[in-house]
Enzyme design. Sequence first.
Site, mmCIF file in Angstrom:
data_model
loop_
_atom_site.group_PDB
_atom_site.id
_atom_site.type_symbol
_atom_site.label_atom_id
_atom_site.label_comp_id
_atom_site.label_asym_id
_atom_site.label_seq_id
_atom_site.Cartn_x
_atom_site.Cartn_y
_atom_site.Cartn_z
ATOM 1 N N CYS A 53 0.882 -1.259 0.161
ATOM 2 C CA CYS A 53 -0.024 0.120 -0.040
ATOM 3 C C CYS A 53 0.897 1.336 -0.203
ATOM 4 O O CYS A 53 0.472 2.326 -0.675
ATOM 5 C CB CYS A 53 -0.980 0.136 1.156
ATOM 6 S SG CYS A 53 -2.001 -1.479 1.287
ATOM 7 N N ARG A 136 -7.912 -4.409 -3.096
ATOM 8 C CA ARG A 136 -7.216 -3.437 -3.718
ATOM 9 C C ARG A 136 -8.388 -3.046 -4.872
ATOM 10 O O ARG A 136 -8.117 -3.667 -5.870
ATOM 11 C CB ARG A 136 -5.884 -3.492 -4.324
ATOM 12 C CG ARG A 136 -5.040 -3.717 -3.396
ATOM 13 C CD ARG A 136 -3.314 -3.817 -3.849
ATOM 14 N NE ARG A 136 -2.665 -4.773 -2.955
ATOM 15 C CZ ARG A 136 -2.090 -4.065 -1.851
ATOM 16 N NH1 ARG A 136 -2.313 -2.762 -1.664
ATOM 17 N NH2 ARG A 136 -1.616 -4.491 -0.884
HETATM 18 C C1 BEZ Z 1 0.591 -4.758 1.958
HETATM 19 O O1 BEZ Z 1 1.798 -4.908 1.853
HETATM 20 O O2 BEZ Z 1 0.125 -3.751 1.381
HETATM 21 C C2 BEZ Z 1 -0.331 -5.576 2.345
HETATM 22 C C3 BEZ Z 1 0.187 -7.185 2.279
HETATM 23 C C4 BEZ Z 1 -0.817 -8.171 2.542
HETATM 24 C C5 BEZ Z 1 -2.026 -7.817 3.210
HETATM 25 C C6 BEZ Z 1 -2.255 -6.374 3.437
HETATM 26 C C7 BEZ Z 1 -1.570 -5.327 2.959
#
Ligand code: BEZ
Length: 237
Positions: A53, A136
């Site tokens: 993110c 997402r």
């Molecule tokens: C992230 O790195 O943004 C992420 C990865 C797995 C679950 C939730 C967020």
Amino acid sequence: MEENAKVTRLPLIGEPAPAFKAITTQGDINFPADYKGSWVILFSHPADFTPVCTSEFMTFAKLEKEFNDMNCKLVGLSVDGLYSHIAWLRTIKEKINYKGMKDMEITFPLIEDITMDVSSKYGMIQPGESNTKAVRAVFVVDPKGIIRTILYYPLSLGRNFDELVRIVQGLKAADAFDVAMPADWRPGEEVIVPTAGSCGVAKERMESKDEDVTCHDWFFCTKKLDKEKVLEALKKK
Ligand code: BEZ
């Protein structure tokens, strides 16, 4: 799946974007009414203070001007609270230096959705992936508040930002010139002349003397569309 997970029907392409009021890092918003006359990318991310993110937010911040120059605004959302959002965005600005992006200020609104009311309305909570985090999601909404494109990515895969730019370019150019865009279209490349409604029109088109039109068959005609004209159209509403 937990019994109390909030799952609603997914909004669909061509439908009005579901309305909501929300608190954001830039103040309250009334969506999509506040964005009438602009294109919007409404997107969700799973959680603040997570690496994928963070890479996405920095990339959105880097591209914000390019989107704004196409009359397209950005609105983010996660199920975290406002103070988490503020702390995360401050950390990004003050501490993260990634792929040449540093001191990145996120000035577009980030919605707090602790209640999951908004994320549920937009089908962003997909319990097979997570009950507690939004996937997402990307909703491209046009100036009339109509959903024009929907993308969903899983938690483990960051979005392709070239494609997000291309989607806005392609939709705006398709509207402006009444054409359709072929696979992998980019400004300056040939576009598709819409399928004719009758055989007579199709025949006429096959026999067209327009040097810019190439018909591969009656149902598949392409034509040149000047890159400068497209780029000019992208600056307009
Ligand atoms: C992230 O790195 O943004 C992420 C990865 C797995 C679950 C939730 C967020």
